[in-house]
Scaffold this active site. Sequence first.
Site, PDB file in Angstrom:
ATOM      1  N   HIS A 160       1.041  -1.129  -0.002  1.00 17.74           N
ATOM      2  CA  HIS A 160      -0.004   0.031  -0.120  1.00 17.74           C
ATOM      3  C   HIS A 160       0.885   1.409  -0.048  1.00 17.74           C
ATOM      4  CE1 HIS A 160      -3.776  -2.152   0.357  1.00 17.74           C
ATOM      5  NE2 HIS A 160      -3.292  -2.630   1.654  1.00 17.74           N
ATOM      6  N   ASP A 285      -4.512 -12.857   3.458  1.00 17.12           N
ATOM      7  CA  ASP A 285      -5.915 -12.407   3.952  1.00 17.12           C
ATOM      8  C   ASP A 285      -6.810 -12.586   2.855  1.00 17.12           C
ATOM      9  OD1 ASP A 285      -4.792 -10.578   2.287  1.00 17.12           O
ATOM     10  OD2 ASP A 285      -4.749  -8.757   3.498  1.00 17.12           O
TER      11      ASP A 285
HETATM   12 ZN   LIG Z   1      -4.281  -7.142   2.675  1.00 19.06          ZN
END
Ligand SMILES: [Zn+2]
Length: 345
Positions: A160, A285
């Site tokens: 990110h 995830d």
């Molecule tokens: Zn993630």
Amino acid sequence: MDIIYSPDHHAHRGEFEFYRGELVPCFEKPERADFIFKAVTGHQIGPVSAPDSFPLAPIERVHAPRYLRFLERAWDSWTALGNTHDAIPAVWPIRGFRHDVEPDNFIAQLGMYSFDSGTPFTSGTWRAARLGADIALTAQRRIAQGARAAFALSRPPGHHAGPDFLGGYCFINNAAVAAQAFLDGGASRVAILDVDYHHGNGTQSIFYDRADVLFQSIHGDPKTEYPFYLGHADETGAGPGLGFNQNYPLAAGSSNEQWFVALDSACKRIRDYAPDALVISLGVDTYVGDPISKFRLDAPEYLRLGGQLAGLGLPTLFVMEGGYAVEEIGVNVAQVLRGFRDVAG
Ligand SMILES: [Zn+2]
């Protein structure tokens, strides 16, 4: 498969993050990497070594120097104001504000270089983030020296983090740093495949206008899933990079078969691109039991994923990203790497 790891990731241990209106213990915690380390050593995935030290130069190839200077000084600046808890941004220069003037006020700087309130900056954040880049660069070097595959076992994650911003628990984009290192070492083309549940917005931003890095991401549809403001299918690159960015947003709750259809498309595109090396932003995830995500992958699917990636026949660097079902994260990562090894030999 070489595994590069250091227990010093413990230096980054956030206290709290904002979640649904309250301060909750951070999802991104040291135990994540501890469980992965235990599982990959238990499954004898490969020898574990400590990272080499690298200068800042290879990191500056993908991050703005002034952003890195900010990260390096952030904790001292924050504590100089008398603060003792983690630094969490509270104000952001969105549309209409200026981005060309760096404010003197620290909290204003923090907002300028971040995009969410879920990424606390702690006393050991810079050290751990810097170490994560060293781990990725060491693993990259092993592959450049002839290894078929390597696993950069680090945290905090990186995908990110953009050219000059942090967020989503990420500070330095380890996958991007490694991809750039392949190119600087003589590779002509590198493919990055991001299989984390969340779109790799930072990686996309770093390489969006370039043709020497093919970036693909399979993730929860940003209409409902974090990071919300990037990751749509119509983001296909810009300028010379047009056609070299590809997103596969899938609705939250998508089936495993839908996920593998996207993976098949991504693998086909990688074959067509014929890169010199493949970087996998490995988030697990996507796991059915993950507390903050909504896909349904489980052990057999992770094994299958690893096997399909090995089937591409490319030098492959796995870089650890997300995964928040802490007890299961190790097994899930080990399954991917086992699946890869079973096919790659
Ligand atoms: Zn993630």
